[in-house]
Design a protein around this motif. Structure first.
Motif, short mmCIF file in Angstrom:
data_model
loop_
_atom_site.label_atom_id
_atom_site.label_comp_id
_atom_site.label_asym_id
_atom_site.label_seq_id
_atom_site.Cartn_x
_atom_site.Cartn_y
_atom_site.Cartn_z
N THR A 133 0.85 -1.19 0.00
CA THR A 133 0.00 0.00 0.00
C THR A 133 0.89 1.24 0.00
O THR A 133 1.81 1.35 0.82
CB THR A 133 -0.91 0.02 1.23
OG1 THR A 133 -1.74 -1.15 1.23
CG2 THR A 133 -1.80 1.25 1.24
N VAL A 134 0.63 2.16 -0.92
CA VAL A 134 1.42 3.38 -1.06
C VAL A 134 0.55 4.58 -0.74
O VAL A 134 -0.58 4.69 -1.23
CB VAL A 134 1.99 3.50 -2.49
CG1 VAL A 134 2.89 4.74 -2.59
CG2 VAL A 134 2.78 2.25 -2.87
N PHE A 135 1.06 5.48 0.11
CA PHE A 135 0.27 6.65 0.50
C PHE A 135 1.19 7.85 0.71
O PHE A 135 2.39 7.70 0.93
CB PHE A 135 -0.55 6.37 1.76
CG PHE A 135 0.26 5.97 2.96
CD1 PHE A 135 0.61 6.91 3.93
CD2 PHE A 135 0.69 4.66 3.14
CE1 PHE A 135 1.36 6.55 5.04
CE2 PHE A 135 1.44 4.29 4.25
CZ PHE A 135 1.78 5.24 5.20
N ALA A 142 -5.27 14.50 -1.34
CA ALA A 142 -5.16 14.22 -2.77
C ALA A 142 -5.39 12.74 -3.01
O ALA A 142 -5.18 11.91 -2.11
CB ALA A 142 -3.79 14.63 -3.28
N PRO A 143 -5.85 12.37 -4.22
CA PRO A 143 -6.03 10.93 -4.51
C PRO A 143 -4.75 10.14 -4.22
O PRO A 143 -3.66 10.56 -4.62
CB PRO A 143 -6.39 10.92 -6.00
CG PRO A 143 -7.00 12.26 -6.25
CD PRO A 143 -6.25 13.22 -5.36
N GLN A 144 -4.90 9.03 -3.53
CA GLN A 144 -3.76 8.22 -3.11
C GLN A 144 -3.50 7.07 -4.10
O GLN A 144 -4.41 6.60 -4.77
CB GLN A 144 -4.03 7.64 -1.72
CG GLN A 144 -4.24 8.68 -0.64
CD GLN A 144 -2.97 9.44 -0.31
OE1 GLN A 144 -1.90 8.86 -0.16
NE2 GLN A 144 -3.08 10.77 -0.20
N ILE A 145 -2.23 6.64 -4.15
CA ILE A 145 -1.92 5.45 -4.96
C ILE A 145 -2.64 4.26 -4.38
O ILE A 145 -3.27 3.48 -5.08
CB ILE A 145 -0.39 5.22 -5.01
CG1 ILE A 145 0.28 6.36 -5.77
CG2 ILE A 145 -0.08 3.88 -5.68
CD1 ILE A 145 1.79 6.29 -5.77
N GLY A 146 -2.55 4.09 -3.05
CA GLY A 146 -3.35 3.09 -2.36
C GLY A 146 -2.83 1.67 -2.42
O GLY A 146 -1.64 1.41 -2.65
N GLY A 158 -2.09 -7.48 -9.25
CA GLY A 158 -2.38 -6.06 -9.13
C GLY A 158 -1.64 -5.23 -10.15
O GLY A 158 -0.98 -5.74 -11.05
N GLU A 159 -1.72 -3.93 -9.95
CA GLU A 159 -1.14 -2.98 -10.89
C GLU A 159 0.30 -2.66 -10.51
O GLU A 159 0.56 -2.06 -9.48
CB GLU A 159 -1.98 -1.69 -10.90
CG GLU A 159 -1.46 -0.63 -11.86
CD GLU A 159 -2.23 0.67 -11.73
OE1 GLU A 159 -1.70 1.69 -12.18
OE2 GLU A 159 -3.33 0.65 -11.17
N GLU A 160 1.24 -3.06 -11.36
CA GLU A 160 2.65 -2.83 -11.05
C GLU A 160 3.22 -1.61 -11.76
O GLU A 160 4.33 -1.19 -11.46
CB GLU A 160 3.46 -4.07 -11.42
CG GLU A 160 3.11 -5.27 -10.58
CD GLU A 160 4.15 -6.38 -10.69
OE1 GLU A 160 5.25 -6.20 -10.16
OE2 GLU A 160 3.85 -7.39 -11.31
N ASN A 161 2.51 -1.06 -12.72
CA ASN A 161 3.02 0.08 -13.48
C ASN A 161 2.52 1.39 -12.89
O ASN A 161 1.84 2.16 -13.53
CB ASN A 161 2.60 -0.04 -14.95
CG ASN A 161 3.20 -1.26 -15.61
OD1 ASN A 161 4.37 -1.58 -15.40
ND2 ASN A 161 2.40 -1.95 -16.41
N PHE A 162 2.88 1.62 -11.63
CA PHE A 162 2.52 2.89 -11.01
C PHE A 162 3.79 3.52 -10.45
O PHE A 162 4.82 2.84 -10.32
CB PHE A 162 1.47 2.69 -9.91
CG PHE A 162 1.93 1.85 -8.76
CD1 PHE A 162 2.63 2.41 -7.70
CD2 PHE A 162 1.66 0.49 -8.72
CE1 PHE A 162 3.06 1.63 -6.64
CE2 PHE A 162 2.08 -0.29 -7.66
CZ PHE A 162 2.78 0.28 -6.62
#
Length: 368
Positions: A133-135, A142-146, A158-162
């Motif tokens: 979890t990234v915050f 602001a919108p979080q990566i989450g 999950g989504e690895e390209n962030f």
């Protein structure tokens, strides 16, 4: 683990009903707090709460913020600072002395790898998983990566390209080795934090014995969310009617029982048959397994006779993993108190703790 399974169950119900939901997760704690990072609460648009992020103090405020997240479909981090003596300004009156960061994320049912779907993958079997979890605390509204990635058995979901995804692998491997959560600030990244959460299987309790005195122990183990295998040689005693909370019931002669059971690093065994010969035979095969805890009900003399039998038969065993008589010395009388004593001892052993009164402990209750 029990909290996660309850959240998943309510998530599935809400999905069927078409109710929008949000997930609140404690992602960082500085100082003292009732719950630690990884505590969760599912909130539905109609105000239903499942799980908890505090002892009941934060939930009301978090509910209102979660409903805002549901309405706006935008995640946020909420900070509860109780280090100020005037914590009544939050309207929560925590009585703690810490700073609690709570990530609240809207749940999109159409996303097959949303945070709760990742949790479902994490608990689908007994292998360990690491949830990422990234915050950001610099821009909490602001919108979080989450909650984005789950690692399990050399696979990723999950989504690895962030942003920051390239920084994950090294620490992920450290988590697998240490079995401990980590929260790391990302250097040169505008105050981003990464929460690496180790999701382990629940304790697997193998209870050998289906007498009346084992029933309270099974009920308490179920309350804790432990997985229960009930084993005995008496088919009229070892039944689902008598033990509805058992995940599995095994009826077997003593010399065949151990090979019919499943073991892993979180498996413990309690012998409560009141049948010395049956337990002596089971123990002979059991000590060959790598079990962190084997508890034996009964007086010390009984355990010593069992050990003597093993020695006379030339069977090597690690006595430090065998607890006979089982249980902590709390003055237990009767099946319910004995069950409490036994389960407390098992928890202490698995947590590598030396039982003591918390009032006598130096430093904070929670470590790390």
């Amino acid at each position: 683990m029990k909290e996660i399974t309850q959240i998943i169950r309510e998530y599935e119900k809400s999905k069927v009903k078409g109710l929008k939901t949000a997930l609140a997760t404690v992602v960082k704690v500085d100082g003292s707090a009732y719950r630690r990072p990884g505590a969760r609460m599912l909130v539905t648009e109609d105000g239903t709460l499942t799980g908890a992020i505090s002892g009941g103090c934060l939930e009301g405020d978090a509910l209102r913020k979660a409903q805002s997240v549901i309405f706006q479909q935008k995640s946020m981090v909420v900070t509860y600072d109780t280090t100020d003596e005037d914590d009544q300004k939050f309207g929560v009156g925590l009585g703690c002395n810490g700073i609690i960061q709570v990530l609240i994320e809207p749940i999109a049912y159409e996303d097959s790898l949303n945070p709760i779907e990742l949790l479902k993958i994490a608990v689908q079997d007994r292998s360990m998983a690491v949830l990422i979890t990234v915050f950001s605390l610099l821009n909490p509204r602001a919108p979080q990566i989450g909650t984005k990635i789950l690692y399990k058995e050399s696979k990723s979901f999950g989504e690895e390209n962030f942003p920051l995804s390239s920084l994950l692998n090294v620490i992920r491997d450290e988590i697998y080795q240490s079995f401990e959560n980590q929260i790391n600030k990302v250097k040169d990244s505008d105050d981003y934090f990464i929460f690496y959460e180790c999701i382990k299987a629940p304790v697997h309790l193998i209870l050998v014995g289906a007498g009346n005195d084992t029933i309270p122990l099974t009920k308490m183990a179920s309350l804790l969310g432990w997985q229960l295998t009930l084993a005995d040689g008496r088919k009229n005693q070892a039944t689902t009617e008598r033990f509805p909370s058992a995940n599995r019931i095994v009826v077997s002669p003593a010399d065949e029982l151990v090979e019919k059971l499943d073991f892993d690093s979180d498996t413990v065994v309690v012998l409560m048959t009141h049948n010395f010969e049956y337990e002596a035979i089971v123990l002979k095969y059991l000590v060959k397994k790598d079990v962190p805890y084997i508890g034996i009900l009964g007086p010390k003399k009984k355990s010593e006779k069992l050990f003597e039998r093993l020695i006379n038969e030339g069977i090597a065993f690690n006595r430090s993993h065998i607890y006979g008589p089982l249980g902590l010395d709390i003055g237990a009388e009767g099946p319910e108190e004995i069950a409490l004593s036994a389960l407390a001892e098992i928890k202490a052993v698995l947590s590598n703790k030396d039982p003591q009164f918390l009032k006598d402990k130096k430093g904070p209750i929670h470590e790390g």
